[in-house]
Write a protein that holds these residues in place. Structure first.
Motif, PDB file in Angstrom:
ATOM      1  N   TYR A   1     -24.917  10.800 -51.896  1.00  0.00           N
ATOM      2  CA  TYR A   1     -24.247  11.516 -50.806  1.00  0.00           C
ATOM      3  C   TYR A   1     -25.195  12.559 -50.273  1.00  0.00           C
ATOM      4  N   ILE A   2     -25.069  12.858 -49.010  1.00  0.00           N
ATOM      5  CA  ILE A   2     -25.833  13.952 -48.415  1.00  0.00           C
ATOM      6  C   ILE A   2     -24.828  15.052 -48.071  1.00  0.00           C
ATOM      7  N   LEU A   3     -25.128  16.209 -48.594  1.00  0.00           N
ATOM      8  CA  LEU A   3     -24.229  17.335 -48.334  1.00  0.00           C
ATOM      9  C   LEU A   3     -24.934  18.330 -47.422  1.00  0.00           C
ATOM     10  N   GLN A   4     -24.204  18.748 -46.426  1.00  0.00           N
ATOM     11  CA  GLN A   4     -24.775  19.734 -45.510  1.00  0.00           C
ATOM     12  C   GLN A   4     -23.877  20.979 -45.536  1.00  0.00           C
ATOM     13  N   PRO A   5     -24.459  22.094 -45.937  1.00  0.00           N
ATOM     14  CA  PRO A   5     -23.594  23.303 -46.026  1.00  0.00           C
ATOM     15  C   PRO A   5     -23.127  23.757 -44.639  1.00  0.00           C
ATOM     16  N   LYS A   6     -21.893  24.239 -44.653  1.00  0.00           N
ATOM     17  CA  LYS A   6     -21.348  24.720 -43.376  1.00  0.00           C
ATOM     18  C   LYS A   6     -21.682  26.193 -43.173  1.00  0.00           C
ATOM     19  N   GLN A   7     -21.796  26.911 -44.286  1.00  0.00           N
ATOM     20  CA  GLN A   7     -22.102  28.339 -44.186  1.00  0.00           C
ATOM     21  C   GLN A   7     -22.900  28.759 -45.407  1.00  0.00           C
ATOM     22  N   PRO A   8     -23.599  29.908 -45.309  1.00  0.00           N
ATOM     23  CA  PRO A   8     -24.358  30.372 -46.481  1.00  0.00           C
ATOM     24  C   PRO A   8     -23.423  30.905 -47.568  1.00  0.00           C
ATOM     25  N   GLY A   9     -23.935  30.936 -48.769  1.00  0.00           N
ATOM     26  CA  GLY A   9     -23.147  31.439 -49.895  1.00  0.00           C
ATOM     27  C   GLY A   9     -23.434  30.669 -51.158  1.00  0.00           C
ATOM     28  N   LYS A  10     -22.716  31.003 -52.228  1.00  0.00           N
ATOM     29  CA  LYS A  10     -22.887  30.333 -53.506  1.00  0.00           C
ATOM     30  C   LYS A  10     -21.654  29.472 -53.739  1.00  0.00           C
ATOM     31  N   PHE A  11     -21.861  28.181 -53.892  1.00  0.00           N
ATOM     32  CA  PHE A  11     -20.708  27.279 -53.996  1.00  0.00           C
ATOM     33  C   PHE A  11     -20.770  26.503 -55.295  1.00  0.00           C
ATOM     34  N   THR A  12     -19.614  26.118 -55.774  1.00  0.00           N
ATOM     35  CA  THR A  12     -19.542  25.278 -56.960  1.00  0.00           C
ATOM     36  C   THR A  12     -18.967  23.935 -56.553  1.00  0.00           C
ATOM     37  N   ILE A  13     -19.676  22.882 -56.933  1.00  0.00           N
ATOM     38  CA  ILE A  13     -19.157  21.544 -56.659  1.00  0.00           C
ATOM     39  C   ILE A  13     -18.362  21.136 -57.884  1.00  0.00           C
ATOM     40  N   ALA A  14     -17.116  20.878 -57.727  1.00  0.00           N
ATOM     41  CA  ALA A  14     -16.218  20.531 -58.828  1.00  0.00           C
ATOM     42  C   ALA A  14     -16.587  19.155 -59.378  1.00  0.00           C
ATOM     43  N   PRO A  15     -16.166  18.851 -60.613  1.00  0.00           N
ATOM     44  CA  PRO A  15     -16.516  17.541 -61.178  1.00  0.00           C
ATOM     45  C   PRO A  15     -15.918  16.380 -60.366  1.00  0.00           C
ATOM     46  N   ALA A  16     -16.714  15.282 -60.307  1.00  0.00           N
ATOM     47  CA  ALA A  16     -16.201  14.052 -59.703  1.00  0.00           C
ATOM     48  C   ALA A  16     -15.532  13.245 -60.803  1.00  0.00           C
ATOM     49  N   THR A  17     -14.622  12.387 -60.464  1.00  0.00           N
ATOM     50  CA  THR A  17     -13.918  11.604 -61.482  1.00  0.00           C
ATOM     51  C   THR A  17     -14.093  10.113 -61.214  1.00  0.00           C
ATOM     52  N   LEU A  18     -14.001   9.351 -62.313  1.00  0.00           N
ATOM     53  CA  LEU A  18     -14.136   7.892 -62.231  1.00  0.00           C
ATOM     54  C   LEU A  18     -13.131   7.278 -63.189  1.00  0.00           C
ATOM     55  N   THR A  19     -12.364   6.325 -62.718  1.00  0.00           N
ATOM     56  CA  THR A  19     -11.356   5.700 -63.571  1.00  0.00           C
ATOM     57  C   THR A  19     -11.711   4.208 -63.714  1.00  0.00           C
ATOM     58  N   VAL A  20     -12.006   3.812 -64.939  1.00  0.00           N
ATOM     59  CA  VAL A  20     -12.316   2.398 -65.224  1.00  0.00           C
ATOM     60  C   VAL A  20     -11.388   1.941 -66.353  1.00  0.00           C
ATOM     61  N   ASP A  21     -10.680   0.842 -66.135  1.00  0.00           N
ATOM     62  CA  ASP A  21      -9.770   0.253 -67.128  1.00  0.00           C
ATOM     63  C   ASP A  21      -8.835   1.304 -67.728  1.00  0.00           C
ATOM     64  N   GLY A  22      -8.355   2.174 -66.892  1.00  0.00           N
ATOM     65  CA  GLY A  22      -7.404   3.170 -67.354  1.00  0.00           C
ATOM     66  C   GLY A  22      -8.029   4.404 -67.971  1.00  0.00           C
ATOM     67  N   LYS A  23      -9.370   4.333 -68.200  1.00  0.00           N
ATOM     68  CA  LYS A  23     -10.052   5.487 -68.787  1.00  0.00           C
ATOM     69  C   LYS A  23     -10.622   6.343 -67.678  1.00  0.00           C
ATOM     70  N   THR A  24     -10.567   7.640 -67.842  1.00  0.00           N
ATOM     71  CA  THR A  24     -11.065   8.532 -66.798  1.00  0.00           C
ATOM     72  C   THR A  24     -12.293   9.265 -67.313  1.00  0.00           C
ATOM     73  N   TYR A  25     -13.351   9.260 -66.491  1.00  0.00           N
ATOM     74  CA  TYR A  25     -14.596   9.964 -66.827  1.00  0.00           C
ATOM     75  C   TYR A  25     -14.785  11.079 -65.819  1.00  0.00           C
ATOM     76  N   GLN A  26     -15.470  12.158 -66.276  1.00  0.00           N
ATOM     77  CA  GLN A  26     -15.682  13.309 -65.404  1.00  0.00           C
ATOM     78  C   GLN A  26     -17.127  13.747 -65.480  1.00  0.00           C
ATOM     79  N   THR A  27     -17.679  14.195 -64.346  1.00  0.00           N
ATOM     80  CA  THR A  27     -19.016  14.762 -64.367  1.00  0.00           C
ATOM     81  C   THR A  27     -18.921  16.255 -64.638  1.00  0.00           C
ATOM     82  N   GLN A  28     -20.091  16.823 -64.817  1.00  0.00           N
ATOM     83  CA  GLN A  28     -20.117  18.291 -64.925  1.00  0.00           C
ATOM     84  C   GLN A  28     -20.015  18.877 -63.524  1.00  0.00           C
ATOM     85  N   SER A  29     -19.730  20.162 -63.472  1.00  0.00           N
ATOM     86  CA  SER A  29     -19.708  20.811 -62.158  1.00  0.00           C
ATOM     87  C   SER A  29     -21.083  21.399 -61.880  1.00  0.00           C
ATOM     88  N   LEU A  30     -21.419  21.593 -60.605  1.00  0.00           N
ATOM     89  CA  LEU A  30     -22.745  22.059 -60.208  1.00  0.00           C
ATOM     90  C   LEU A  30     -22.622  23.265 -59.291  1.00  0.00           C
TER      91      LEU A  30
END
Lengths: 252, 606
Positions: B122-151
């Motif tokens: 993905y390409i992310l383009q900031p809308k404004q200056p500042g310090k932002f946290t990207i929340a974890p993304a989630t993935l559901t495979v065969d009923g199991k849910t996986y999560q990434t770390q936040s950035l």
């Protein structure tokens, strides 16, 4: 008895040794020709080599050196002709064979002799690796051995029983070598010729207006079957036949 | 799991026959690798049967701090069994404009373990200056849910100075509102070393769609060796509060010499249409200061290569014979100006004939970096038999990242050369090959001691035919001699006849002795004896039967000589009773008898 044996030995000796040898003048001529070759004056060297041959001296060395001079002056047809003549006189000389093969690799026509199996190939090998005189010499020695054997058979009655075996052997050998001598002479009497022009048409018959059977280029070796006026019937590598103008060829 | 194993197996197969020669070692290695792959495949089947395994799900960004008008690449990486993964769910990204830029799949084998991963970009383009946290993304495979770390990402206002070349006629300013269309030229590094790659970017910013055609004129890059880097990049960028669509064209530049060079502005013409007037956009010029390569620590064999390279070598065979050439293949691969690479330094090879190389290069521009490989082939023909060492091939280059020279060395090879005669007649070389090897005809022969004429066949000479016939004549002679010998043994008459004259002459010489002693009786007896015995031998009759009367009538005695025979015999008869005293008379008898015997012999023997 004794004088006739004496004469026989003398005759054999005459055959082995009594060849016409060149005079000092011819050797000087050859020396001069070689010097010209070394000085890269190939055209002049050719003239001197040819002068020696014009004296009636047929020597493989002279033909070989002449072939080299022709090769160096880029006359490939003449070079092949000279090497072929040298090869006829000294068929196992490695230098001649190497240079002939080398020159033949440079000409336009590629002629592959067909592979005809072991027997025919070795027969051709024997035919081309010895001169007529060499074959005759071997045949003569075997003939003498047969005669000697027969004489012993006549004279020594006690040994007749054992002498039968070598007698039969030498008799068969004499017949075989004699037959081979005959075939060899037949083979060498079929004239071959080298194409001397850059390219010439081989026609289907002796005439300018007939169809062109194939084309041959300088340096290609042809066997001559028949001569009819201006035209000769030739055969290429024992396969392709046709008629070609006499002046485009020179006999080996 | 099963599906991706197939390309893996296909990929490993060429190692089996990479150089065309199938040795036992290759076969064994190949079999082992196939067995291992088979085990892995079965293993993969079982794991599929159990459940789809996701070993890792993580998020990555290519940078954590950026200027407001820049973009950040946000990647979601899934590792494990990735055959049927769904698209992960993105966290809410209110502070950014997010664009998907596709997914990519990657399979690698490390220590026999297969690792597969899928990356969602993905390409992310900031809308404004500042310090932002990207929340974890989630993935559901065969009923199991996986999560990434936040950035966490920090966005600074304005353009980052590194990406913003200060020069240019119109320095883009984030604060001012800009025209609908503008172009910009920049380099990623304006102080490169000679032959170090820099990237020249031409960007076309547009806030509105362009209706007419575009006509782009490349900037003049004198002093550089250039290579286009396709494909065109398209992205959005916010400049001065306005969102522009950006088309970026990249070109790799390799400075050819040190000094200061100016890249002239590029232009972009927008052709006029019914709705729009024609417009020519001119970019800024870019100045590049090219640094010379440091002289300190420069290897002797350095020939100007800059970048990052690897060197690999291969020989076609390590055992050969005298007329079989070996090919030494050297491959230089890496990042840099591949096309312009010079040859590596070849070792000294006194035991080989060393023929010109055949070089081929393969240039890639993946990820906007010029990379690739260049292959050199050398043909080595052994000069003699034995075991020889091919010393390593070396290659030096300058690494601009670490600012140091590096030297690469290849393997050392041992070549065993077996003997074989070089038969020059058999090699069928084309004309060009002959020139290449410098072959020529053999030299002329020197003048011999004697120059023989060898052109005449023996069959053309009379002496040859004489030499054929004479032994035959000799043989006939031998035959006759043997017949004579046999007759002497078998035929006593023949033997007596052949010996008769000899015996007679012997007796006559005895008679001559008596003549000297004047013994008339003995002389005449001896002469009579000689003559009668001679006649008896010749006629094959007993000696006693030859009497005077018989001689007178015997028909076999020639008539011409008969009176002589009779007179001699009469003389001998008379002398027994009346001895002859005169020596002259006796010697006359002797010569007459001798002559008579010779004459008789002549008559009878023909």
């Amino acid at each position: 008895m004794t004088p006739s044996l004496f004469r026989l030995i003398w005759v054999v000796f005459f055959i082995m040794v009594g060849r016409a040898t060149a005079t000092e003048a011819l050797l000087a001529e050859l020396e001069k020709a070689n010097q010209l070759y070394e000085a890269e004056q190939y055209e002049a060297a050719i003239e001197h080599y040819q002068a020696i041959i014009a004296q009636g001296i047929e020597n493989p060395l002279v033909y070989y050196n002449l072939g080299n001079a022709f090769f160096k002056s880029n006359q490939l047809g003449n070079a092949i002709l000279s090497y072929e003549r040298a090869r006829r006189l000294a068929p196992r000389d490695e230098d001649i064979l190497v240079n002939l093969e080398f020159t033949r690799a440079q000409i336009v026509d590629r002629v592959e002799l067909p592979d005809e199996g072991f027997l025919i190939n070795s027969y051709h090998f024997l035919l081309t690796r010895f001169t007529v005189n060499e074959v005759l010499r071997v045949g003569y020695v075997i003939y003498l051995l047969l005669i000697l054997n027969m004489a012993l058979w006549i004279l020594v009655r006690r040994f007749r029983r054992w002498l039968v075996y070598p007698l039969v052997l030498f008799f068969v050998l004499t017949l075989m070598v004699g037959g081979f001598c005959y075939l060899k002479i037949q083979h060498d009497q079929v004239p071959t010729a080298v194409v001397m022009v850059t390219q010439t048409n081989v026609m289907t018959g002796p005439g300018e207006n007939l169809q062109v059977a194939f084309k041959v280029h300088e340096g290609t070796i042809l066997s001559i079957l028949e001569t009819r006026g201006e035209w000769v019937e030739v055969v290429l590598a024992g396969k392709l036949r046709g008629w070609v103008k006499k002046e485009t060829l020179v006999e080996v | 799991m099963r599906l991706f194993l197939i390309p893996v197996m296909i990929l490993t197969f060429p190692t089996l026959k990479s150089d065309g020669m199938l040795t036992t070692r290759h076969i064994v290695l190949g079999l082992i690798s196939w067995v291992l792959l088979g085990i892995l495949a079965i293993d993969g089947l079982f794991s599929v049967a159990e459940s789809a395994q996701i070993s890792q799900f993580r998020a990555e960004v290519d940078r954590t701090s950026l200027a407001q008008n820049e973009t950040v690449n946000y990647r979601l990486i899934i590792e494990g069994d990735v055959t049927n993964v769904p698209t992960p769910t993105l966290p809410p990204l209110n502070e950014f404009q997010a664009y998907s830029s596709g997914r990519s799949q990657n399979i690698s084998i490390v220590n026999g373990r297969i690792q597969a991963s899928v990356t969602f970009n993905y390409i992310l383009q900031p809308k404004q200056p500042g310090k932002f946290t990207i929340a974890p993304a989630t993935l559901t495979v065969d009923g199991k849910t996986y999560q990434t770390q936040s950035l966490t990402i920090e966005v600074t206002p304005g353009r980052a100075p590194a990406n913003m070349p200060p020069q240019g006629s119109r320095p883009p300013s984030s604060q001012q509102p800009r025209a609908d269309y503008f172009v910009e030229l920049s380099v990623d590094n304006d102080t490169p070393y000679v032959n170090e790659m820099i990237t020249l970017s031409f960007r076309f910013y547009r806030a509105r769609n362009v209706m007419g055609g575009l006509n782009y004129t490349k900037p003049k890059t004198n002093g550089f060796w250039s290579q286009d880097l396709p494909p065109q990049l398209d992205y959005r960028e916010n400049v001065g509060g306005k969102t522009y669509l950006v088309a970026e064209l990249r070109t790799a530049l390799f400075p050819t010499a040190s000094g200061t060079y100016t890249i002239e502005p590029a232009t972009l013409q927008i052709r006029g249409t019914f709705f729009q007037a024609a417009q020519t956009l001119r970019s800024n010029a870019v100045t590049v200061k090219v640094k010379p390569l440091p002289t300190a620590g420069r290897p002797a064999n350095f020939s100007g290569a800059v970048g990052q390279y690897r060197l690999s070598t291969k020989v076609s065979q390590t055992e050969t014979d005298l007329n079989t050439p070996i090919t030494l293949t050297v491959t230089l691969s890496g990042k840099g100006n591949i096309e312009m690479l010079s040859e590596p330094s070849w070792p000294e090879l006194p035991d080989f004939k060393f023929y010109d190389s055949n070089s081929s290069s393969n240039v890639k521009t993946d990820n906007y970096v010029v990379s690739g490989s260049k292959t050199y082939e050398k043909v080595l023909i052994p000069k003699r038999t034995g075991t020889f060492t091919i010393e390593p091939v070396t290659f030096s280059y300058f690494d601009p990242k670490s600012e140091r020279y590096r030297t690469l060395k290849s393997e050392t090879y041992e070549i065993k050369v077996y003997g074989a005669e070089i038969d020059e007649r058999e090699t069928n070389l084309s004309r060009q090959d002959i020139r290449l090897l410098g072959r020529d005809i053999r030299h002329i022969k020197p003048v011999p001691a004697v120059l023989q004429n060898r052109g005449i066949w023996y069959t053309e000479r009379l002496s040859f035919w004489l030499a054929i016939i004479l032994p035959l004549g000799g043989l006939i002679g031998v035959f006759g001699y043997q017949r004579h010998r046999e007759r002497l043994e078998a035929d006593s008459g023949y033997a007596r006849s052949r010996q008769a004259a000899k015996m007679a002459h012997k007796r006559l010489s005895t008679a001559k002795m008596h003549l000297t002693t004047h013994d008339s009786a003995a002389f005449h007896a001896e002469v009579q004896h000689a003559l009668t015995h001679y006649l008896a031998d010749k006629l094959n009759v007993p000696a006693g039967s030859i009497t005077l009367d018989r001689v007178r009538s015997l028909p076999s005695i020639p008539e011409a000589l008969r009176p002589t025979v009779v007179s001699i015999l009469e003389k001998c008869d008379l002398a027994r009773f009346a001895p002859v005293q005169h020596v002259s008379e006796m010697s006359e008898t002797l010569t007459t008898t001798q002559k008579l015997i010779t004459d008789l012999d002549k008559t009878w023997n023909g």
